[in-house]
Scaffold this motif. Structure first.
Motif, mmCIF file in Angstrom:
data_model
loop_
_atom_site.group_PDB
_atom_site.id
_atom_site.type_symbol
_atom_site.label_atom_id
_atom_site.label_comp_id
_atom_site.label_asym_id
_atom_site.label_seq_id
_atom_site.Cartn_x
_atom_site.Cartn_y
_atom_site.Cartn_z
ATOM 1 N N TYR A 164 -8.161 4.983 8.404
ATOM 2 C CA TYR A 164 -8.945 4.090 9.261
ATOM 3 C C TYR A 164 -8.837 2.641 8.780
ATOM 4 O O TYR A 164 -8.603 1.732 9.580
ATOM 5 C CB TYR A 164 -10.412 4.531 9.313
ATOM 6 C CG TYR A 164 -11.278 3.530 10.027
ATOM 7 C CD1 TYR A 164 -11.145 3.327 11.397
ATOM 8 C CD2 TYR A 164 -12.202 2.753 9.328
ATOM 9 C CE1 TYR A 164 -11.919 2.385 12.054
ATOM 10 C CE2 TYR A 164 -12.969 1.808 9.985
ATOM 11 C CZ TYR A 164 -12.822 1.632 11.353
ATOM 12 O OH TYR A 164 -13.575 0.689 12.004
ATOM 13 N N SER A 183 -21.414 1.800 7.365
ATOM 14 C CA SER A 183 -21.809 2.624 8.508
ATOM 15 C C SER A 183 -20.751 2.627 9.607
ATOM 16 O O SER A 183 -20.595 3.622 10.316
ATOM 17 C CB SER A 183 -23.166 2.194 9.064
ATOM 18 O OG SER A 183 -23.134 0.865 9.481
ATOM 19 N N GLU A 184 -19.991 1.553 9.734
ATOM 20 C CA GLU A 184 -18.902 1.524 10.709
ATOM 21 C C GLU A 184 -17.791 2.491 10.296
ATOM 22 O O GLU A 184 -17.231 3.198 11.126
ATOM 23 C CB GLU A 184 -18.341 0.107 10.844
ATOM 24 C CG GLU A 184 -17.169 -0.002 11.792
ATOM 25 C CD GLU A 184 -17.496 0.390 13.224
ATOM 26 O OE1 GLU A 184 -16.586 0.893 13.920
ATOM 27 O OE2 GLU A 184 -18.652 0.207 13.648
ATOM 28 N N ALA A 242 -18.254 5.166 8.483
ATOM 29 C CA ALA A 242 -18.825 6.505 8.683
ATOM 30 C C ALA A 242 -18.719 6.933 10.148
ATOM 31 O O ALA A 242 -18.375 8.077 10.449
ATOM 32 C CB ALA A 242 -20.277 6.528 8.220
ATOM 33 N N ARG A 243 -19.021 6.015 11.059
ATOM 34 C CA ARG A 243 -18.913 6.310 12.486
ATOM 35 C C ARG A 243 -17.462 6.623 12.873
ATOM 36 O O ARG A 243 -17.193 7.567 13.613
ATOM 37 C CB ARG A 243 -19.406 5.115 13.312
ATOM 38 C CG ARG A 243 -20.581 5.401 14.183
ATOM 39 C CD ARG A 243 -20.947 4.274 15.116
ATOM 40 N NE ARG A 243 -20.836 2.927 14.596
ATOM 41 C CZ ARG A 243 -21.795 2.275 13.949
ATOM 42 N NH1 ARG A 243 -22.943 2.865 13.707
ATOM 43 N NH2 ARG A 243 -21.610 1.039 13.544
ATOM 44 N N ALA A 244 -16.552 5.827 12.372
ATOM 45 C CA ALA A 244 -15.132 5.982 12.735
ATOM 46 C C ALA A 244 -14.544 7.296 12.238
ATOM 47 O O ALA A 244 -13.725 7.909 12.923
ATOM 48 C CB ALA A 244 -14.323 4.807 12.200
ATOM 49 N N LYS A 270 -16.379 9.937 11.473
ATOM 50 C CA LYS A 270 -17.306 11.010 11.848
ATOM 51 C C LYS A 270 -17.853 11.745 10.627
ATOM 52 O O LYS A 270 -17.721 12.963 10.497
ATOM 53 C CB LYS A 270 -16.645 11.971 12.823
ATOM 54 C CG LYS A 270 -16.273 11.301 14.124
ATOM 55 C CD LYS A 270 -15.660 12.273 15.090
ATOM 56 C CE LYS A 270 -15.461 11.592 16.420
ATOM 57 N NZ LYS A 270 -14.139 11.216 16.747
ATOM 58 N N SER A 271 -18.456 10.972 9.754
ATOM 59 C CA SER A 271 -19.045 11.538 8.543
ATOM 60 C C SER A 271 -20.362 10.836 8.254
ATOM 61 O O SER A 271 -20.662 9.781 8.803
ATOM 62 C CB SER A 271 -18.087 11.370 7.366
ATOM 63 O OG SER A 271 -18.612 11.990 6.220
ATOM 64 N N ASP A 272 -21.127 11.424 7.377
ATOM 65 C CA ASP A 272 -22.402 10.868 6.955
ATOM 66 C C ASP A 272 -22.164 9.650 6.053
ATOM 67 O O ASP A 272 -21.271 9.690 5.205
ATOM 68 C CB ASP A 272 -23.164 11.951 6.186
ATOM 69 C CG ASP A 272 -24.544 11.516 5.821
ATOM 70 O OD1 ASP A 272 -24.763 11.204 4.631
ATOM 71 O OD2 ASP A 272 -25.405 11.482 6.718
ATOM 72 N N PRO A 273 -22.942 8.567 6.209
ATOM 73 C CA PRO A 273 -22.738 7.381 5.370
ATOM 74 C C PRO A 273 -22.819 7.658 3.865
ATOM 75 O O PRO A 273 -22.095 7.046 3.088
ATOM 76 C CB PRO A 273 -23.863 6.434 5.806
ATOM 77 C CG PRO A 273 -24.148 6.821 7.210
ATOM 78 C CD PRO A 273 -23.941 8.319 7.262
#
Length: 106
Positions: A23, A35-36, A38-40, A42-45
């Motif tokens: 990523y 957090s971005e 983590a979103r990208a 698909k995992s927990d921060p």
């Protein structure tokens, strides 16, 4: 450029570390925040933080992406952002050339 085998071993032991590297390679040279990422991926921060800088017993700090020199922490106005280093880009390039699976991220 020489790439330490320990680095490749550490990455291959963690699917999350691989996803984070891929990523960050896609958005290079832009840094991004935890957090971005983590979103990208698909995992927990908290898991992403562990992969990036280490966290307790579950994520060894010596195998973290920052400790391995693959990701750097950029601090601006009190906020922490993460960006792939040049060494990290070389490692991603090696992974993509060795493993056809990663070539779909090119």
């Amino acid at each position: 450029m020489f790439i330490d085998p320990f680095v490749i071993r550490s990455i291959n032991r963690s699917g999350l570390r691989k996803k984070i590297l891929l990523y960050l390679d896609q958005i290079y040279p832009s840094p991004t925040y935890l957090s971005e990422i983590a979103r990208a991926v698909k995992s927990d921060p908290s898991n992403v933080k562990g992969a990036l800088i280490g966290l307790g017993n579950r994520y060894n700090g010596h195998s973290s992406l920052v400790s391995l020199g693959l990701v750097e922490v950029v601090t601006e106005k009190g906020f922490k952002y993460y960006r792939l280093t040049e060494y990290g880009r070389e490692v991603v390039k090696l992974l993509k050339s060795y493993y056809p699976y990663y070539s779909r991220y090119t």
